[in-house]
Scaffold this active site. Structure first.
Site, PDB file in Angstrom:
ATOM      1  N   TYR A   1      -1.400   4.001  -3.412  1.00  0.00           N
ATOM      2  CA  TYR A   1      -0.559   4.064  -2.215  1.00  0.00           C
ATOM      3  C   TYR A   1       0.912   4.012  -2.601  1.00  0.00           C
ATOM      4  CZ  TYR A   1       0.148  -1.002  -2.727  1.00  0.00           C
ATOM      5  OH  TYR A   1       0.486  -2.248  -3.201  1.00  0.00           O
ATOM      6  N   CYS A   2       1.764   4.420  -1.658  1.00  0.00           N
ATOM      7  CA  CYS A   2       3.218   4.352  -1.823  1.00  0.00           C
ATOM      8  C   CYS A   2       3.839   4.269  -0.433  1.00  0.00           C
ATOM      9  CB  CYS A   2       3.744   5.549  -2.604  1.00  0.00           C
ATOM     10  SG  CYS A   2       3.408   7.144  -1.813  1.00  0.00           S
ATOM     11  N   THR A   3       5.130   4.444  -0.322  1.00  0.00           N
ATOM     12  CA  THR A   3       5.818   4.240   0.955  1.00  0.00           C
ATOM     13  C   THR A   3       5.352   5.214   2.030  1.00  0.00           C
ATOM     14  OG1 THR A   3       7.760   3.520  -0.288  1.00  0.00           O
ATOM     15  CG2 THR A   3       8.071   4.016   2.054  1.00  0.00           C
TER      16      THR A   3
END
Length: 314
Positions: A188-190
């Site tokens: 995951y990331c922003t």
């Protein structure tokens, strides 16, 4: 590569729409879109940063609702971006100082040749299904963001590579053979772009079951109720809000304008904190000459405020 910028106008108070967007697409004509996008944003009072490359578009913009929607409509009118998705949030003030439309080699820089999310990519997981995946003991959860972002918030149980930039992620993977010990990788990331490109890299490295959070942390915080959430802390964002929390409400973080790391209200009480000059993270890394230079800059920022202006050095 080149960019186009506009100096800021005086800030106007009010409620602003913020749109985070990206889309991987084969876009050989990306250079021809720059001026059109810049002029459209300027005309509609929209600021922020948009990156264009042969692999697609990435960026975050903010402005009046109608202005932001005009830009999004223009983008979706392009055949390559017809399926463009975006995440919306609100800001109590204009969260960007200027407008930039840049031409780049990559819309998110990994620095690995031939990694193409248009060709091979992992499996999207909707925010409502994310908790089940990351709670599965057969899953390794990896945060693909940078260390200053993970410092203020992560998913429960996630592995933090402690990278300074996204360019370091491929080497981190290669130096951690234990990642092959479990059958599933969830990343995951922003907003989704880094973890999407990371899944393409992982698939190229021979990982089979590779998943990524659709819409990133922002979509998760928007859709998953806080009482059900496995997110811990705040989510760093690349604008003057600095962080957001559940419901995409603005967080209470600020930036240290010396080192650009996020800081909490408690950190401001430290004797090593000085507005615009230092915080506990960077105090011991700076010389007194550095701090004096930052003090001089901060003085110019304060003077600009008294005149109702924005100081570009900030």
């Amino acid at each position: 590569m080149t960019d186009t910028t506009i100096l800021p106008r005086p800030e106007v108070s009010g409620d602003f729409l913020v749109a985070a967007l990206y889309h991987f697409a084969r876009l050989p004509r990306f250079e021809s879109l720059r001026e059109q996008l810049f002029e459209l944003c300027q005309k509609n009072g929209v600021k922020g940063t948009l990156l264009l490359a042969a692999e697609g578009i990435n960026g975050t913009i903010a402005g009046p609702d109608a202005g932001v929607q005009a830009v999004l409509s223009f983008l979706r009118a392009q055949p390559e971006f017809a399926a463009l998705e975006h995440k919306e949030s609100r800001a109590s003030h204009m969260p960007f100082v200027r407008l930039k439309v840049k031409l780049k080699k990559e819309i998110v820089t990994m620095g690995v040749p031939d990694i193409d999310p248009n060709r091979i990519v992992g499996t999207y997981v909707d925010p409502r299904d994310w908790n089940a995946l990351i709670s599965d003991p057969d899953t390794i959860v990896i945060d693909t963001r940078n260390d200053y972002e993970t410092a203020i918030g992560v998913f429960k149980g996630a592995v933090d590579p402690q990278t300074k930039t996204f360019r370091e992620f491929p080497d981190w993977v290669k130096n951690n053979p234990g990642l092959h010990n479990k059958p599933k990788i969830a990343m995951y990331c922003t907003g989704g772009i880094r973890c999407e490109k990371a899944t393409a890299f992982m698939k190229e490295q021979g990982f089979d079951e590779v998943y990524h959070l659709k819409g990133g942390i922002l979509k998760y915080l928007e859709e998953v109720p806080e009482e059900e959430s496995l997110w811990e802390g705040a989510c760093f964002v690349f604008d003057e809000r600095v962080s957001v929390v559940h419901g995409l409400a603005e967080g209470d973080h600020q930036l240290c304008h010396a080192c650009r790391n996020p800081i909490t209200p408690d950190v401001r009480l430290s004797p090593k904190f000085e507005e615009g000059v230092s915080c506990p993270s960077c105090y011991d890394e700076r010389s007194e000459d550095d701090r004096q230079r930052f003090r001089d800059r901060q003085q110019q920022i304060e003077l600009a405020k008294t005149r109702g202006e924005r100081h570009l050095g900030r």
